[in-house]
Design a protein around this motif. Sequence first.
Motif, PDB file in Angstrom:
ATOM      1  N   LEU A  41      12.729  -1.310  -0.240  1.00  9.33           N
ATOM      2  CA  LEU A  41      11.765  -1.140  -1.517  1.00  9.33           C
ATOM      3  C   LEU A  41      11.290  -0.028  -1.942  1.00  9.33           C
ATOM      4  N   ALA A  42      11.049   0.944  -1.083  1.00 10.31           N
ATOM      5  CA  ALA A  42      10.686   2.189  -1.415  1.00 10.31           C
ATOM      6  C   ALA A  42      11.893   3.013  -2.026  1.00 10.31           C
ATOM      7  N   ALA A  82       8.432   6.453  -6.376  1.00  5.19           N
ATOM      8  CA  ALA A  82       7.705   6.955  -7.300  1.00  5.19           C
ATOM      9  C   ALA A  82       6.212   7.224  -6.724  1.00  5.19           C
ATOM     10  N   LEU A  83       5.880   6.259  -5.932  1.00  2.00           N
ATOM     11  CA  LEU A  83       4.274   6.514  -5.137  1.00  2.00           C
ATOM     12  C   LEU A  83       4.559   6.841  -3.708  1.00  2.00           C
ATOM     13  N   GLY A  84       5.654   7.469  -3.632  1.00  3.70           N
ATOM     14  CA  GLY A  84       6.014   7.965  -2.161  1.00  3.70           C
ATOM     15  C   GLY A  84       6.315   6.685  -1.164  1.00  3.70           C
ATOM     16  N   ASP A  85       6.143   6.916  -0.011  1.00  2.00           N
ATOM     17  CA  ASP A  85       6.548   5.650   1.193  1.00  2.00           C
ATOM     18  C   ASP A  85       5.555   4.533   0.947  1.00  2.00           C
ATOM     19  N   ILE A  86       6.036   3.362   1.464  1.00  2.00           N
ATOM     20  CA  ILE A  86       5.108   2.347   1.454  1.00  2.00           C
ATOM     21  C   ILE A  86       4.608   2.341   2.798  1.00  2.00           C
ATOM     22  N   PRO A  90      -9.347   4.954  -2.876  1.00  2.00           N
ATOM     23  CA  PRO A  90      -9.067   3.703  -3.728  1.00  2.00           C
ATOM     24  C   PRO A  90      -7.435   3.969  -4.510  1.00  2.00           C
ATOM     25  N   GLN A  91      -7.096   2.926  -5.351  1.00  4.30           N
ATOM     26  CA  GLN A  91      -5.872   3.193  -5.889  1.00  4.30           C
ATOM     27  C   GLN A  91      -4.633   3.145  -5.432  1.00  4.30           C
ATOM     28  N   LYS A 132       0.847  -1.087  -0.122  1.00  5.65           N
ATOM     29  CA  LYS A 132      -0.075  -0.098   0.060  1.00  5.65           C
ATOM     30  C   LYS A 132       0.967   1.024  -0.050  1.00  5.65           C
ATOM     31  N   THR A 133       0.943   2.062  -0.909  1.00  3.08           N
ATOM     32  CA  THR A 133       1.769   3.192  -1.108  1.00  3.08           C
ATOM     33  C   THR A 133       0.963   4.302  -0.831  1.00  3.08           C
TER      34      THR A 133
END
Length: 425
Positions: A277-278, A284-288, A240-241, A205-206
């Motif tokens: 991984l982040a 690219a999508l912020g922190d995990i 969502p997303q 979940k990003t």
Amino acid sequence: MATTTATQTLIIGGGIVGATLALKLAQQQQKVTLIDARPELSEAQWQDRLKQRDARVFALSIASIELLKEVGAWQLISQSGRKADYTQMQVWQQDGKGELNFGDEMVPQLLGSMVEPFVIEQALYQRMAADDVKEHLTLVAGHKVTMLDWLGSEQGYQVHLDNGDKLQGKLLIGADGRGSLVRREAGIGLDTLDYNQTAICCAIKTEKPHKATARQLMLPTGTLALLPLADVTEQDKANPQHWQSVVWSLPRNRALELLQLNQEGSPETADILRAELAAASQYALGDIEQLESIASFPLNAQQAKHYVKDNLVLVGDAAHGVHPLAGQGLNLGMLDVSALVDILNEDYQRSGGRCWGELATLRRYERTRRPHNSVMMHSFSLMNWLFAGDFAALRPVQQLRSEGMYRVGKIKPLMRFFTNKASGL
């Protein structure tokens, strides 16, 4: 008491490719028996599985979606809501300029859909029980194949099951995966290529939403794919997303180090793995924010030296397996299904219903599919070689690769061509 049953076609392997093929043949009123070693699940068992989010996801191309529509499974998948359509795809590299962007942000069009494996399987198995196919399709679940006997070109194969039953069919189709028993029993050799890489697969979940975009970052250590996942819980749907499937290809030793962190199970090691991984994703999508369902598998490519023999044909992973960097493994198998059904039916109709699965027919399928699959397999291997490993780290290679991505990304007709190829069109 053991029994012997005869049918027109036997399919060994009840995964997505085998089940789709069985449905497609049954729709054409061909007698087919599908043998699946896994026990048949009850509706309650399917629902229990659907409560869990699967880290694995298949990137279904437009061609694969159309095939699932034809057999009536895609409609059920759509109704379930367990799919994540994507309208854009972004590919970039860590150590160079240029990126490839597929799809139009201003005029979104479907490029494909990410669906968890068991969601597709449930839809296919629901269709098997439908009135329009069940008269022609028999499912034998929960029994393993122990032996294959070729009875000659007129009779085909006899399949022995672990309960003593025997099934006989004019045509035997191996859809039983990379370790195919059918391929081994038929004495068909295998060409293999070991990448010395391991893929780590998980759900994350990003911080930022994926915006219906599939992302792939080409790293010196391998590829990192961030693929949209369907929202499962009510909480997910309210925001969502944010859930994605990760496929992270790494040198084998490095992957084992990271997997060991997960096995230790402490909050501290989990934080380390999320941070690694982040950082690899370049945020690219912020922190995990969350990480679930970690799994791994070794990476290699393989292809059967032949796809066919008398009364026998291989499809899907039994015939070929490719690097996952482009997410085309299942899609190639679904193209096998479409080609095989069309060729079988064409020769069957031409013969007035007398000839089914003749060797000449099967060889036409092999000539159609094997060269295409070979090109795809070697193309993915070349891409992996150009972006990961010692050769890829050479400065001239980096410069050539960077300039190439930049130039290709500017040529719109070429990008549309690549998009159509990825869609299976």
